[in-house]
Design a protein around this motif. Sequence first.
Motif, PDB file in Angstrom:
ATOM      1  N   THR A  69       0.948  -1.268  -0.176  1.00 45.82           N
ATOM      2  CA  THR A  69       0.052  -0.052  -0.064  1.00 45.82           C
ATOM      3  C   THR A  69       0.754   1.285   0.234  1.00 45.82           C
ATOM      4  OG1 THR A  69      -0.296   0.049   2.357  1.00 45.82           O
ATOM      5  CG2 THR A  69      -1.911  -1.162   1.146  1.00 45.82           C
ATOM      6  N   PHE A  70       0.226   2.267  -0.617  1.00 45.01           N
ATOM      7  CA  PHE A  70       0.834   3.633  -0.557  1.00 45.01           C
ATOM      8  C   PHE A  70       1.213   4.191   0.938  1.00 45.01           C
ATOM      9  CE2 PHE A  70       0.472   8.237  -0.644  1.00 45.01           C
ATOM     10  CZ  PHE A  70       1.366   8.678  -1.460  1.00 45.01           C
ATOM     11  N   ASP A  71       2.284   4.675   0.861  1.00 46.27           N
ATOM     12  CA  ASP A  71       2.815   5.388   2.127  1.00 46.27           C
ATOM     13  C   ASP A  71       3.606   6.794   1.744  1.00 46.27           C
ATOM     14  OD1 ASP A  71       4.037   6.606   4.507  1.00 46.27           O
ATOM     15  OD2 ASP A  71       4.671   4.565   5.088  1.00 46.27           O
ATOM     16  N   GLU A  72       2.923   7.929   1.823  1.00 47.42           N
ATOM     17  CA  GLU A  72       3.501   9.382   1.693  1.00 47.42           C
ATOM     18  C   GLU A  72       4.645   9.489   2.300  1.00 47.42           C
ATOM     19  OE1 GLU A  72       0.223  10.197   4.703  1.00 47.42           O
ATOM     20  OE2 GLU A  72       0.605   8.930   2.877  1.00 47.42           O
ATOM     21  N   ARG A  73       5.056   8.892   3.449  1.00 48.58           N
ATOM     22  CA  ARG A  73       6.256   9.260   4.182  1.00 48.58           C
ATOM     23  C   ARG A  73       7.588   8.647   3.252  1.00 48.58           C
ATOM     24  NH1 ARG A  73       3.648   7.001   9.356  1.00 48.58           N
ATOM     25  NH2 ARG A  73       3.292   5.228   7.730  1.00 48.58           N
ATOM     26  N   GLN A  74       7.510   7.822   2.446  1.00 49.12           N
ATOM     27  CA  GLN A  74       8.551   7.423   1.573  1.00 49.12           C
ATOM     28  C   GLN A  74       8.768   8.223   0.590  1.00 49.12           C
ATOM     29  OE1 GLN A  74      10.143   4.421   2.346  1.00 49.12           O
ATOM     30  NE2 GLN A  74       8.686   4.515   4.100  1.00 49.12           N
ATOM     31  N   VAL A  75       9.942   8.262  -0.200  1.00 51.73           N
ATOM     32  CA  VAL A  75      10.388   9.249  -1.184  1.00 51.73           C
ATOM     33  C   VAL A  75       9.522   8.822  -2.463  1.00 51.73           C
ATOM     34  CG1 VAL A  75      12.178   9.774  -2.700  1.00 51.73           C
ATOM     35  CG2 VAL A  75      12.817   9.284  -0.515  1.00 51.73           C
ATOM     36  N   GLY A  76       9.020   9.991  -3.062  1.00 53.91           N
ATOM     37  CA  GLY A  76       8.142   9.786  -4.195  1.00 53.91           C
ATOM     38  C   GLY A  76       7.073  10.616  -4.045  1.00 53.91           C
ATOM     39  N   LEU A  77       5.767  10.161  -4.466  1.00 56.81           N
ATOM     40  CA  LEU A  77       4.588  11.009  -4.498  1.00 56.81           C
ATOM     41  C   LEU A  77       4.064  11.241  -2.851  1.00 56.81           C
ATOM     42  CD1 LEU A  77       1.945  11.878  -5.921  1.00 56.81           C
ATOM     43  CD2 LEU A  77       1.096   9.745  -5.841  1.00 56.81           C
ATOM     44  N   ASP A  78       3.698  12.333  -2.710  1.00 56.72           N
ATOM     45  CA  ASP A  78       3.029  12.637  -1.360  1.00 56.72           C
ATOM     46  C   ASP A  78       1.477  12.534  -1.352  1.00 56.72           C
ATOM     47  OD1 ASP A  78       3.690  13.972   1.608  1.00 56.72           O
ATOM     48  OD2 ASP A  78       1.892  14.935   0.627  1.00 56.72           O
ATOM     49  N   HIS A  79       0.806  13.151  -2.338  1.00 56.04           N
ATOM     50  CA  HIS A  79      -0.413  13.095  -2.636  1.00 56.04           C
ATOM     51  C   HIS A  79      -0.738  14.003  -3.930  1.00 56.04           C
ATOM     52  CE1 HIS A  79      -0.246  17.376  -0.924  1.00 56.04           C
ATOM     53  NE2 HIS A  79      -1.497  17.701  -1.550  1.00 56.04           N
ATOM     54  N   ILE A  80      -2.104  13.834  -4.510  1.00 56.54           N
ATOM     55  CA  ILE A  80      -2.540  14.341  -5.388  1.00 56.54           C
ATOM     56  C   ILE A  80      -3.678  15.293  -5.323  1.00 56.54           C
ATOM     57  CG2 ILE A  80      -3.511  14.107  -7.977  1.00 56.54           C
ATOM     58  CD1 ILE A  80      -2.185  11.374  -7.903  1.00 56.54           C
ATOM     59  N   ALA A  81      -3.825  16.600  -5.702  1.00 55.95           N
ATOM     60  CA  ALA A  81      -4.861  17.391  -5.384  1.00 55.95           C
ATOM     61  C   ALA A  81      -5.634  17.918  -6.492  1.00 55.95           C
ATOM     62  CB  ALA A  81      -4.516  18.900  -4.545  1.00 55.95           C
ATOM     63  N   PHE A  82      -6.824  17.950  -6.740  1.00 51.84           N
ATOM     64  CA  PHE A  82      -7.595  18.169  -7.535  1.00 51.84           C
ATOM     65  C   PHE A  82      -8.299  19.533  -7.362  1.00 51.84           C
ATOM     66  CE2 PHE A  82      -8.056  13.632  -7.347  1.00 51.84           C
ATOM     67  CZ  PHE A  82      -7.808  13.198  -8.652  1.00 51.84           C
ATOM     68  N   ARG A  83      -7.911  20.791  -8.321  1.00 51.17           N
ATOM     69  CA  ARG A  83      -8.318  21.830  -7.980  1.00 51.17           C
ATOM     70  C   ARG A  83     -10.115  22.295  -7.836  1.00 51.17           C
ATOM     71  NH1 ARG A  83      -6.609  27.501  -8.798  1.00 51.17           N
ATOM     72  NH2 ARG A  83      -4.399  26.775  -8.990  1.00 51.17           N
ATOM     73  N   CYS A  84     -10.351  22.986  -6.982  1.00 54.27           N
ATOM     74  CA  CYS A  84     -11.879  23.498  -7.268  1.00 54.27           C
ATOM     75  C   CYS A  84     -11.905  24.799  -6.317  1.00 54.27           C
ATOM     76  CB  CYS A  84     -12.668  22.409  -6.611  1.00 54.27           C
ATOM     77  SG  CYS A  84     -12.242  22.184  -4.575  1.00 54.27           S
ATOM     78  N   SER A  85     -13.060  25.306  -6.350  1.00 51.99           N
ATOM     79  CA  SER A  85     -13.215  26.577  -5.628  1.00 51.99           C
ATOM     80  C   SER A  85     -13.740  26.088  -4.185  1.00 51.99           C
ATOM     81  CB  SER A  85     -14.129  27.466  -6.277  1.00 51.99           C
ATOM     82  OG  SER A  85     -15.660  26.858  -6.053  1.00 51.99           O
ATOM     83  N   SER A  86     -13.587  26.988  -3.162  1.00 51.49           N
ATOM     84  CA  SER A  86     -14.115  26.967  -1.869  1.00 51.49           C
ATOM     85  C   SER A  86     -15.424  26.553  -1.735  1.00 51.49           C
ATOM     86  CB  SER A  86     -13.575  28.005  -0.993  1.00 51.49           C
ATOM     87  OG  SER A  86     -14.127  29.385  -1.457  1.00 51.49           O
ATOM     88  N   ASP A  87     -16.283  27.475  -2.712  1.00 49.90           N
ATOM     89  CA  ASP A  87     -17.694  27.132  -2.835  1.00 49.90           C
ATOM     90  C   ASP A  87     -17.978  25.722  -3.056  1.00 49.90           C
ATOM     91  OD1 ASP A  87     -18.061  29.740  -1.974  1.00 49.90           O
ATOM     92  OD2 ASP A  87     -18.596  30.448  -4.069  1.00 49.90           O
ATOM     93  N   GLU A  88     -17.027  24.925  -4.050  1.00 54.57           N
ATOM     94  CA  GLU A  88     -17.485  23.861  -4.517  1.00 54.57           C
ATOM     95  C   GLU A  88     -17.132  22.656  -3.392  1.00 54.57           C
ATOM     96  OE1 GLU A  88     -16.707  23.903  -9.265  1.00 54.57           O
ATOM     97  OE2 GLU A  88     -15.097  24.251  -7.898  1.00 54.57           O
TER      98      GLU A  88
END
Length: 132
Positions: A69-88
């Motif tokens: 399973t994924f672990d963001e504490r390892q070297v590599g990807l930390d997370h992926i963020a999808f852009r939206c507005s605060s209203d969404e």
Amino acid sequence: MSSFPGLAHIAITVSDLSASTAWYSALFGAAPVLDEDEASGTFHHTVFALDDGTLFGLHTHTGGGTPTTFDERQVGLDHIAFRCSSDELPGWRDRLDTLGIAHGGIKSAHYGSGLSFRDPDNIALEFFAPPA
């Protein structure tokens, strides 16, 4: 030279392609636009087209090691963020609730607001609204 370009695609490796394809299809509200073995024969990819033109790919590799399973504490990807507005953000929170996807609730900070959740491989994802 022009300004630095945006992202064209993101590809993540998953442990169970069929389960992840179903999960991301529900999250995106869309079917993949591509589902095939790559020409080299070393991986299979399933690709979604997001509304902004970014492609989001799921990969499985042949001859790979034991899935973990994924672990963001390892070297590599930390997370992926999808852009939206605060209203969404409340709408996305409600959508995650409807899909039965656990999340951390909407959190706000000086740099923006986010709604964090994880995929079936524990990959950290987020809906993120930069400050207005």
